[in-house]
Enzyme design. Structure first.
Site, PDB file in Angstrom:
ATOM      1  N   SER A  84       0.844  -1.193   0.000  1.00 51.26           N
ATOM      2  CA  SER A  84       0.000   0.000   0.000  1.00 51.26           C
ATOM      3  C   SER A  84       0.880   1.243   0.000  1.00 51.26           C
ATOM      4  O   SER A  84       1.989   1.238   0.532  1.00 51.26           O
ATOM      5  CB  SER A  84      -0.924   0.011   1.226  1.00 51.26           C
ATOM      6  OG  SER A  84      -1.853   1.082   1.160  1.00 51.26           O
ATOM      7  N   ASP A  85       0.369   2.290  -0.626  1.00 52.72           N
ATOM      8  CA  ASP A  85       1.099   3.551  -0.649  1.00 52.72           C
ATOM      9  C   ASP A  85       0.099   4.701  -0.676  1.00 52.72           C
ATOM     10  O   ASP A  85      -0.999   4.558  -1.229  1.00 52.72           O
ATOM     11  CB  ASP A  85       2.009   3.637  -1.872  1.00 52.72           C
ATOM     12  CG  ASP A  85       2.952   4.826  -1.788  1.00 52.72           C
ATOM     13  OD1 ASP A  85       3.949   4.735  -1.035  1.00 52.72           O
ATOM     14  OD2 ASP A  85       2.700   5.853  -2.439  1.00 52.72           O
ATOM     15  N   GLN A  86       0.482   5.807  -0.071  1.00 46.92           N
ATOM     16  CA  GLN A  86      -0.431   6.958  -0.018  1.00 46.92           C
ATOM     17  C   GLN A  86       0.271   8.217  -0.488  1.00 46.92           C
ATOM     18  O   GLN A  86       1.411   8.493  -0.088  1.00 46.92           O
ATOM     19  CB  GLN A  86      -0.952   7.163   1.400  1.00 46.92           C
ATOM     20  CG  GLN A  86      -2.021   8.243   1.507  1.00 46.92           C
ATOM     21  CD  GLN A  86      -2.559   8.367   2.924  1.00 46.92           C
ATOM     22  OE1 GLN A  86      -1.934   8.982   3.778  1.00 46.92           O
ATOM     23  NE2 GLN A  86      -3.710   7.750   3.177  1.00 46.92           N
ATOM     24  N   ALA A 121      -3.361   3.819  -2.462  1.00 45.42           N
ATOM     25  CA  ALA A 121      -3.351   2.682  -3.381  1.00 45.42           C
ATOM     26  C   ALA A 121      -3.101   1.397  -2.620  1.00 45.42           C
ATOM     27  O   ALA A 121      -2.335   1.360  -1.650  1.00 45.42           O
ATOM     28  CB  ALA A 121      -2.284   2.882  -4.447  1.00 45.42           C
TER      29      ALA A 121
END
Length: 222
Positions: A84-86, A121
């Protein structure tokens, strides 16, 4: 399907759970994933998280979520890996983790009274997939956050209390940071904290991972 024995599902009939790995160093994502009560391991992916030239914020978040999951999957064949990435954005410009007090105050000053978009994401990589090109499920969840129009003194005081220097946007919505926010709009309430659990549980279901392995007898968990 597992059989019933004296009002309970025979646990020896259940298929073994695949290994689940969270590919992240984030304590926030670890706490969120633990809410699902599914055993999991944590591995930190070694990737470059720098945005590419001309890359949109959404594209950056999706690419990094995929790269994180894939990097860990290479080290753990057959596992289900969560990446996950933000990326936070204001007027299309990426807003990263501030790192220190000075940068955090600048971020909050810029965002006050404004609406910021957080792209969170999520990728679930299924290491059991026969074809690598079909191993990844990936999705971007958008959260729209309106910051209160607060004076510098209040923003400075908040930062000194909570010190959210490892958070994109310089505010912990799960903590005192909620007091500097005016509105949060999202289809997935945990996305803003870093791991959208509604999207994740949908992905895990598609990967045939069961959730309710604690069986119920007379309304109580075994």
């Amino acid at each position: 399907m597992a059989s019933l024995q004296h009002g309970r599902i025979a646990t020896d009939m259940l298929p073994p759970l695949p290994r689940l790995i969270l590919g992240s160093s984030s304590k926030y994502r670890k706490e969120l994933l633990s809410r699902l009560q599914i055993p999991f391991d944590v591995m930190v992916p070694a990737i470059d998280e720098t945005a590419l030239p001309g890359e949109t914020p959404q594209a950056t978040a999706l690419r990094l979520a995929l790269e994180k999951a894939r990097a860990v999957a290479l080290l753990a064949p057959g596992a289900l890996v969560i990446g996950s990435d933000q990326v936070a954005t204001l007027d299309g410009e990426q807003i990263g983790k501030p790192g220190d007090h000075v940068n955090a105050l600048k971020q909050l000053q810029k965002m006050r009274g404004r609406r910021v978009i957080f792209h969170t994401a999520l990728c679930l990589w299924d290491g059991r997939a026969a074809q690598p090109e079909k191993a990844a499920q990936i999705e971007n969840i958008q959260t729209f956050v309106t910051f209160r129009d607060l004076p510098d003194a209040e923003l400075d005081a908040y930062l000194r209390i909570e010190q959210p220097y490892d958070c994109a946007g310089s505010a912990k919505n799960e903590g005192l940071g909620i007091a500097i926010l005016e509105k949060i709009e999202s289809t997935d309430p945990t996305a803003l904290t870093g791991l959208p659990l509604i999207a994740l549980t949908s992905m895990l279901r598609r990967a045939a991972l069961p959730f309710f392995t604690k069986k119920i007898i007379a309304g109580q968990s075994l």
